[in-house]
Motif scaffolding. Structure first.
Motif, PDB file in Angstrom:
ATOM      1  N   PRO A  13      34.207  38.292  29.656  1.00 37.70           N
ATOM      2  CA  PRO A  13      34.110  37.590  30.934  1.00 37.70           C
ATOM      3  C   PRO A  13      34.213  36.089  30.738  1.00 37.70           C
ATOM      4  O   PRO A  13      33.680  35.535  29.779  1.00 37.70           O
ATOM      5  CB  PRO A  13      32.723  37.966  31.463  1.00 37.70           C
ATOM      6  CG  PRO A  13      32.336  39.183  30.716  1.00 37.70           C
ATOM      7  CD  PRO A  13      33.036  39.100  29.392  1.00 37.70           C
ATOM      8  N   ARG A  64      40.364  41.965  41.304  1.00 45.84           N
ATOM      9  CA  ARG A  64      39.859  40.949  40.392  1.00 45.84           C
ATOM     10  C   ARG A  64      40.306  41.264  38.959  1.00 45.84           C
ATOM     11  O   ARG A  64      40.423  42.422  38.586  1.00 45.84           O
ATOM     12  CB  ARG A  64      38.325  40.913  40.465  1.00 45.84           C
ATOM     13  CG  ARG A  64      37.809  40.553  41.852  1.00 45.84           C
ATOM     14  CD  ARG A  64      36.345  40.850  42.017  1.00 45.84           C
ATOM     15  NE  ARG A  64      35.489  40.008  41.209  1.00 45.84           N
ATOM     16  CZ  ARG A  64      35.035  38.817  41.583  1.00 45.84           C
ATOM     17  NH1 ARG A  64      35.350  38.341  42.770  1.00 45.84           N
ATOM     18  NH2 ARG A  64      34.266  38.115  40.797  1.00 45.84           N
ATOM     19  N   THR A  65      40.511  40.237  38.173  1.00 46.62           N
ATOM     20  CA  THR A  65      40.857  40.463  36.768  1.00 46.62           C
ATOM     21  C   THR A  65      39.645  41.044  36.034  1.00 46.62           C
ATOM     22  O   THR A  65      38.513  40.956  36.509  1.00 46.62           O
ATOM     23  CB  THR A  65      41.279  39.148  36.071  1.00 46.62           C
ATOM     24  OG1 THR A  65      40.190  38.235  36.120  1.00 46.62           O
ATOM     25  CG2 THR A  65      42.535  38.565  36.708  1.00 46.62           C
ATOM     26  N   THR A  67      38.359  39.881  33.466  1.00 46.36           N
ATOM     27  CA  THR A  67      37.575  38.818  32.836  1.00 46.36           C
ATOM     28  C   THR A  67      36.693  38.065  33.841  1.00 46.36           C
ATOM     29  O   THR A  67      36.021  37.102  33.464  1.00 46.36           O
ATOM     30  CB  THR A  67      38.493  37.806  32.120  1.00 46.36           C
ATOM     31  OG1 THR A  67      39.445  37.295  33.055  1.00 46.36           O
ATOM     32  CG2 THR A  67      39.198  38.459  30.951  1.00 46.36           C
ATOM     33  N   LYS A  68      36.654  38.511  35.084  1.00 46.45           N
ATOM     34  CA  LYS A  68      35.765  37.875  36.065  1.00 46.45           C
ATOM     35  C   LYS A  68      34.315  38.113  35.648  1.00 46.45           C
ATOM     36  O   LYS A  68      33.966  39.193  35.174  1.00 46.45           O
ATOM     37  CB  LYS A  68      36.002  38.438  37.468  1.00 46.45           C
ATOM     38  CG  LYS A  68      37.336  38.065  38.073  1.00 46.45           C
ATOM     39  CD  LYS A  68      37.423  36.612  38.429  1.00 46.45           C
ATOM     40  CE  LYS A  68      36.615  36.337  39.680  1.00 46.45           C
ATOM     41  NZ  LYS A  68      36.671  34.948  40.112  1.00 46.45           N
ATOM     42  N   GLU A  69      33.446  37.115  35.857  1.00 46.91           N
ATOM     43  CA  GLU A  69      32.057  37.227  35.403  1.00 46.91           C
ATOM     44  C   GLU A  69      31.253  38.232  36.204  1.00 46.91           C
ATOM     45  O   GLU A  69      30.304  38.820  35.706  1.00 46.91           O
ATOM     46  CB  GLU A  69      31.379  35.858  35.412  1.00 46.91           C
ATOM     47  CG  GLU A  69      30.973  35.425  36.801  1.00 46.91           C
ATOM     48  CD  GLU A  69      31.383  34.032  37.183  1.00 46.91           C
ATOM     49  OE1 GLU A  69      30.532  33.343  37.749  1.00 46.91           O
ATOM     50  OE2 GLU A  69      32.524  33.644  36.938  1.00 46.91           O
ATOM     51  N   PRO A  72      34.040  42.610  37.559  1.00 44.14           N
ATOM     52  CA  PRO A  72      35.367  42.609  36.952  1.00 44.14           C
ATOM     53  C   PRO A  72      36.154  43.850  37.369  1.00 44.14           C
ATOM     54  O   PRO A  72      35.616  44.951  37.400  1.00 44.14           O
ATOM     55  CB  PRO A  72      35.088  42.594  35.447  1.00 44.14           C
ATOM     56  CG  PRO A  72      33.677  43.070  35.302  1.00 44.14           C
ATOM     57  CD  PRO A  72      32.969  42.698  36.564  1.00 44.14           C
ATOM     58  N   ASP A  76      38.408  42.578  46.187  1.00 40.89           N
ATOM     59  CA  ASP A  76      37.908  41.592  47.137  1.00 40.89           C
ATOM     60  C   ASP A  76      38.665  41.740  48.452  1.00 40.89           C
ATOM     61  O   ASP A  76      39.900  41.811  48.462  1.00 40.89           O
ATOM     62  CB  ASP A  76      38.109  40.172  46.612  1.00 40.89           C
ATOM     63  CG  ASP A  76      37.072  39.754  45.590  1.00 40.89           C
ATOM     64  OD1 ASP A  76      35.928  40.243  45.673  1.00 40.89           O
ATOM     65  OD2 ASP A  76      37.394  38.919  44.723  1.00 40.89           O
ATOM     66  N   GLY A  81      35.232  31.735  46.999  1.00 42.97           N
ATOM     67  CA  GLY A  81      34.416  31.532  45.820  1.00 42.97           C
ATOM     68  C   GLY A  81      33.282  30.584  46.095  1.00 42.97           C
ATOM     69  O   GLY A  81      33.041  30.177  47.234  1.00 42.97           O
ATOM     70  N   GLU A 100      43.698  30.848  44.470  1.00 43.11           N
ATOM     71  CA  GLU A 100      43.787  32.298  44.264  1.00 43.11           C
ATOM     72  C   GLU A 100      45.096  32.903  44.750  1.00 43.11           C
ATOM     73  O   GLU A 100      45.647  33.788  44.098  1.00 43.11           O
ATOM     74  CB  GLU A 100      42.622  33.002  44.958  1.00 43.11           C
ATOM     75  CG  GLU A 100      41.291  32.738  44.300  1.00 43.11           C
ATOM     76  CD  GLU A 100      40.140  33.431  45.000  1.00 43.11           C
ATOM     77  OE1 GLU A 100      40.363  34.276  45.884  1.00 43.11           O
ATOM     78  OE2 GLU A 100      38.985  33.112  44.648  1.00 43.11           O
ATOM     79  N   GLU A 141      44.336  34.041  36.195  1.00 40.49           N
ATOM     80  CA  GLU A 141      43.009  34.129  35.583  1.00 40.49           C
ATOM     81  C   GLU A 141      42.018  34.911  36.450  1.00 40.49           C
ATOM     82  O   GLU A 141      41.025  35.417  35.937  1.00 40.49           O
ATOM     83  CB  GLU A 141      42.420  32.726  35.347  1.00 40.49           C
ATOM     84  CG  GLU A 141      43.226  31.859  34.423  1.00 40.49           C
ATOM     85  CD  GLU A 141      44.390  31.153  35.136  1.00 40.49           C
ATOM     86  OE1 GLU A 141      45.262  30.638  34.424  1.00 40.49           O
ATOM     87  OE2 GLU A 141      44.434  31.139  36.379  1.00 40.49           O
ATOM     88  N   GLU A 142      42.276  34.983  37.765  1.00 37.28           N
ATOM     89  CA  GLU A 142      41.301  35.584  38.662  1.00 37.28           C
ATOM     90  C   GLU A 142      41.803  36.789  39.448  1.00 37.28           C
ATOM     91  O   GLU A 142      41.019  37.647  39.812  1.00 37.28           O
ATOM     92  CB  GLU A 142      40.778  34.527  39.653  1.00 37.28           C
ATOM     93  CG  GLU A 142      39.987  33.435  38.990  1.00 37.28           C
ATOM     94  CD  GLU A 142      39.221  32.581  39.972  1.00 37.28           C
ATOM     95  OE1 GLU A 142      38.960  33.027  41.096  1.00 37.28           O
ATOM     96  OE2 GLU A 142      38.870  31.451  39.597  1.00 37.28           O
TER      97      GLU A 142
END
Length: 181
Positions: A13, A64-65, A67-69, A72, A76, A81, A100, A141-142
């Motif tokens: 993440p 969501r990717t 790697t989202k905190e 994941p 959405d 955000g 995004e 990334e997101e």
């Protein structure tokens, strides 16, 4: 060295190093904290939610990717955000929409406020609507993927993030999002 991830590679993440606007339980600004600290300690904060509608009455759903905190790989039902320290919610909404989905220069309509307090998250959400029929440019990334669905169908999806589900349900309950003919 290669950037490709093979099967079985662990997704780590990513938590952006940014300062988040903190608020008290009445949504009054009370300082700021790094995002990692805000997440770890469950501080109250503000977030934006932008429901993107097309001319067919569908909304944009984002995957969501990995790697989202938080959540994941989840879905959405709104772009958006957290609000940065000292940042106004409408400015944050425009920034998030551009980052995004690559949507810029379109009118945002602020439609409602809501509170999301579950699972260790303490959010004052500002919900916006935007009409968009143009192309999307996904932030790698997101956002792993994006697609369009009627709002009622989007709510039946299983992997929807709880805060965006709550935002869309509130929007539908108020009658502010109506199917188009």
């Amino acid at each position: 060295m290669t950037d490709a991830l093979g099967p079985g590679a662990l997704m780590v993440p990513f938590i952006a190093d940014e300062s988040i606007q903190l608020v008290d339980a009445r949504n009054r600004p009370c300082g700021s904290a790094p995002r990692v600290q805000m997440r770890r300690l469950g501080f109250w904060h503000r977030a934006t939610y932008i429901v993107v509608c097309n001319g067919r009455g569908e909304i944009c759903v984002q995957r969501r990717t990995l790697t989202k905190e938080v959540f994941p790989g989840g879905l959405d039902l709104a772009a958006g955000g957290v609000v940065g320290a000292g940042e106004a919610v409408h400015v944050a909404a425009r920034r998030e929409l551009a980052e995004e989905l690559g949507i810029r220069g379109v009118p945002l309509r602020h439609v409602l406020e809501f509170v999301h307090a579950e699972g260790g998250h303490h959010i004052f959400g500002s919900l916006f609507l935007v009409d968009h029929d143009g192309p999307l440019t996904l932030q790698a990334e997101e956002v792993a993927d994006a697609f369009w669905l009627p709002p009622a169908e989007a709510l039946t999806l299983e992997a929807v993030t709880p805060d965006t589900r709550q935002a869309l349900e509130a929007l539908l309950e108020t009658g502010l999002l109506e199917p188009r003919s």
